[in-house]
Write an enzyme that holds these catalytic residues in place. Structure first.
Site, PDB file in Angstrom:
ATOM      1  N   ASP A   1     -18.593  44.925  50.497  1.00  0.00           N
ATOM      2  CA  ASP A   1     -17.630  43.938  50.417  1.00  0.00           C
ATOM      3  C   ASP A   1     -16.112  44.248  50.292  1.00  0.00           C
ATOM      4  O   ASP A   1     -15.982  45.345  49.456  1.00  0.00           O
ATOM      5  CB  ASP A   1     -17.943  42.948  49.019  1.00  0.00           C
ATOM      6  CG  ASP A   1     -19.329  42.650  49.235  1.00  0.00           C
ATOM      7  OD1 ASP A   1     -19.941  42.313  50.246  1.00  0.00           O
ATOM      8  OD2 ASP A   1     -19.953  42.268  48.072  1.00  0.00           O
TER       9      ASP A   1
ATOM     10  N   ASP B   1     -18.740  51.334  51.529  1.00  0.00           N
ATOM     11  CA  ASP B   1     -19.005  50.256  50.579  1.00  0.00           C
ATOM     12  C   ASP B   1     -19.157  48.851  51.511  1.00  0.00           C
ATOM     13  O   ASP B   1     -19.008  49.071  52.836  1.00  0.00           O
ATOM     14  CB  ASP B   1     -17.788  49.970  49.789  1.00  0.00           C
ATOM     15  CG  ASP B   1     -17.786  48.954  48.773  1.00  0.00           C
ATOM     16  OD1 ASP B   1     -18.841  48.869  48.520  1.00  0.00           O
ATOM     17  OD2 ASP B   1     -16.683  48.294  48.439  1.00  0.00           O
TER      18      ASP B   1
END
Length: 414
Positions: free
Chosen positions: A250, A248
Site C-alpha cells: 500500500d 511494500d
C-alpha cells in the site's frame, strides 16, 4: 526451536578505551551503527524473538539505544547492582527466562552460529549446556575445548595459548533449570566455575560451527568489523538476476488508504504507471517479494480471504502486464512485537527460508514508510524510499540509501 536469548552486554571494553572512549563494548560504532545492532539482527535471523540483556557498565546508554531503535523488539533488561562475573550475569538473566533452554551470547562478539544445530545436540544429549565451538588457529584469548565423536565435551581449558584447535566461541545453549540448581556464589565466572568442572563431569556437549566469528574486544577485530559488516554504496547499474526486490504494497504498488485499509478488490487501485513497469522489474531482478503489514486482519476489520482477494487482483494485473511476484508475505497480528510485523525483519527471513537463493546483501527494500526502511536494514538490505505518502523525507537518513518520488521513477532509473 529456541526462541529466547540472553545477551551479555555489561563489559567495560578496556582494550577498546582508546578507540571507543566511554562506551560499553557492544555500543562501539561499526559501519555507522552500534555493534549490538548486528548481534541482535543475526540472532533474529536464527529464529530468536525474545531477548534479555544483562547489563552493567553504562547500562543507561544501551537502554536508551534499545528504546529508540528497537521499540518493537520483545526484550527486557536486567542490571547488575555490582559486578557479578559472567556466571552471575547469566544467572541474573535466567531468572527472567520462560523456556527450557536459552541461547547465551556476548554483545561484543558476532558468531554466526546455526542455532538449530545447537538445539539438535542439546535435545539429543540433554546436557547442562551445549557450546558452539569454532575451529581456529593462533589464538590466546579463548579456552580450548575437546569433544568426542558423540559431541560430549571431554576437556575445557581457559585462557591459554594454542596454535590450533576448537575454541569456546562464547555462545551457549543452556538448560535453565540445571544451571539454576548449581550451588555457586553470587559472583562467579561461567567459564572457570561452570564449564571447567561440568566438562569433567561429562555434563557439557559441543557443536562445531565454522561460521563467521569476530570479537570487537580485540582491537584488530574491531577494525576488521567495520569492513566486514559495511555494505558498499548502492549502485543500481550492478543489479542483475542475483538480486531480489522486496516491496511494500500500500502506497508503493497501489494507492494507500490513510487511516484505514484496502478492505477488498474494489478498494484496490494501482498507482500511476503500474502494473506496466513490473515487466522491467521482473526482467532485471531474480525475484520480487511483497512484504506488507496488514493489521486490519488482526483487528477483525477484514478476513484473510479478503486479503487474499486483494492480493489476487494485484498479482493478476501484474502478470497480465508481463510481470511476476514470486511471493507475498503479510503480517496480520496486532502486537508491534510480533516478529513478522515491520520494522521487525521476520517476513524477510521467511522469504529467505522459502527461497534460499536470496542474498540480503543483494536485495533492495522499497517502501513509503520509515518502518519499511528499518525492516530492510534489520535484514541487511539496501533501501529505497518512495515519497508517495511522506513527501518531506530527505537524505541523508541512516536507514535510507536512495529516494524516488514513486516506484515508477525507481523503475525508470534502473
Amino acid at each position: 526451536m529456541v526462541k529466547e536469548c540472553i545477551i551479555l552486554a555489561g563489559g567495560l571494553g578496556t582494550r577498546l578505551r582508546e578507540a571507543v572512549p566511554d562506551l560499553p563494548k557492544c555500543m562501539a560504532p561499526v559501519a555507522g551503527r552500534p555493534f549490538l545492532f548486528y548481534v541482535i539482527n543475526y540472532l533474529r535471523s536464527q529464529g530468536i524473538n525474545s531477548f534479555t540483556f544483562s547489563l552493567g557498565y553504562k547500562h543507561e546508554l544501551i537502554e536508551a539505544y534499545l528504546q529508540a531503535n528497537f521499540s518493537s523488539l520483545d526484550y527486557r533488561c536486567v542490571i547488575e547492582d555490582e559486578p557479578l562475573g559472567t556466571g552471575g550475569a547469566i544467572r541474573l538473566a535466567c531468572a527472567r527466562i520462560l523456556e527450557k533452554n536459552v541461547l547465551v551470547t556476548n554483545g561484543d562478539t558476532l558468531f554466526r552460529v546455526d542455532v538449530e544445530a545447537l538445539d539438535q545436540v542439546q535435545e539429543a544429549r540433554q546436557p547442562l549446556a551445549t557450546l558452539a565451538l569454532k575451529p581456529m588457529t593462533s589464538f590466546d584469548r579463548y579456552g580450548v575445548v575437546e569433544i568426542n565423536d558423540e559431541s560430549q565435551v571431554t576437556g575445557f581449558r581457559e585462557k591459554k595459548y594454542y596454535d590450533q584447535g576448537l575454541i569456546n566461541g562464547g555462545t551457549y545453549l543452556i538448560d535453565v533449570q540445571q544451571f539454576m540448581q548449581l550451588d555457586l556464589p553470587s559472583r562467579f565466572s561461567f567459564e572457570t566455575d561452570v564449564l571447567e568442572p561440568q566438562a569433567l563431569k561429562g555434563q557439557l556437549a559441543g557443536s562445531v560451527q565454522d561460521g563467521y566469528f569476530i570479537d570487537i574486544g580485540i582491537p584488530e577485530d574491531y577494525k576488521r568489523a567495520g569492513q566486514d559488516l559495511a555494505l558498499p554504496p548502492l549502485d543500481l547499474k550492478k543489479i542483475d538476476k542475483s538480486w531480489t526486490l522486496f516491496l511494500d504494497r500500500d502506497g508503493v504498488v497501489n494507492e494507500d488508504a490513510p487511516g484505514t485499509y484496502v478492505f477488498g478488490p474494489d478498494n484496490f487501485t494501482f498507482l500511476e504507471g503500474a502494473p506496466g513497469f513490473f515487466k522491467k522489474l521482473t526482467d532485471l531482478f531474480g525475484q520480487i517479494i511483497v512484504a506488507t503489514n496488514q493489521r486490519g486482519v488482526g483487528r477483525k476489520l477484514m478476513t484473510l480471504d479478503d486479503l487474499a482477494a486483494v492480493n489476487r487482483k494485484m498479482t493478476d494485473g501484474i502478470e497480465a502486464a508481463g510481470g511476476k511476484i514470486r511471493n507475498i508475505y503479510a503480517a496480520t497480528e496486532m502486537p508491534d512485537t510480533d516478529p513478522l510485523r515491520k520494522p521487525n525483519p521476520g517476513m524477510a527471513f521467511q522469504a529467505r527460508h522459502d527461497f534460499p537463493e536470496i542474498d540480503f546483501s543483494r536485495s533492495i527494500m522499497v517502501g513509503n514508510n520509515i518502518t519499511d526502511m528499518e525492516f530492510g536494514k534489520n535484514a541487511g538490505m539496501y533501501t529505497v524510499f518512495v515519497l508517495t505518502t511522506s513527501p518531506d523525507v530527505t537524505l541523508p537518513h541512516p536507514d535510507i540509501d536512495l529516494i524516488f518520488p514513486t516506484l515508477f521513477d525507481f523503475a525508470k532509473a534502473l
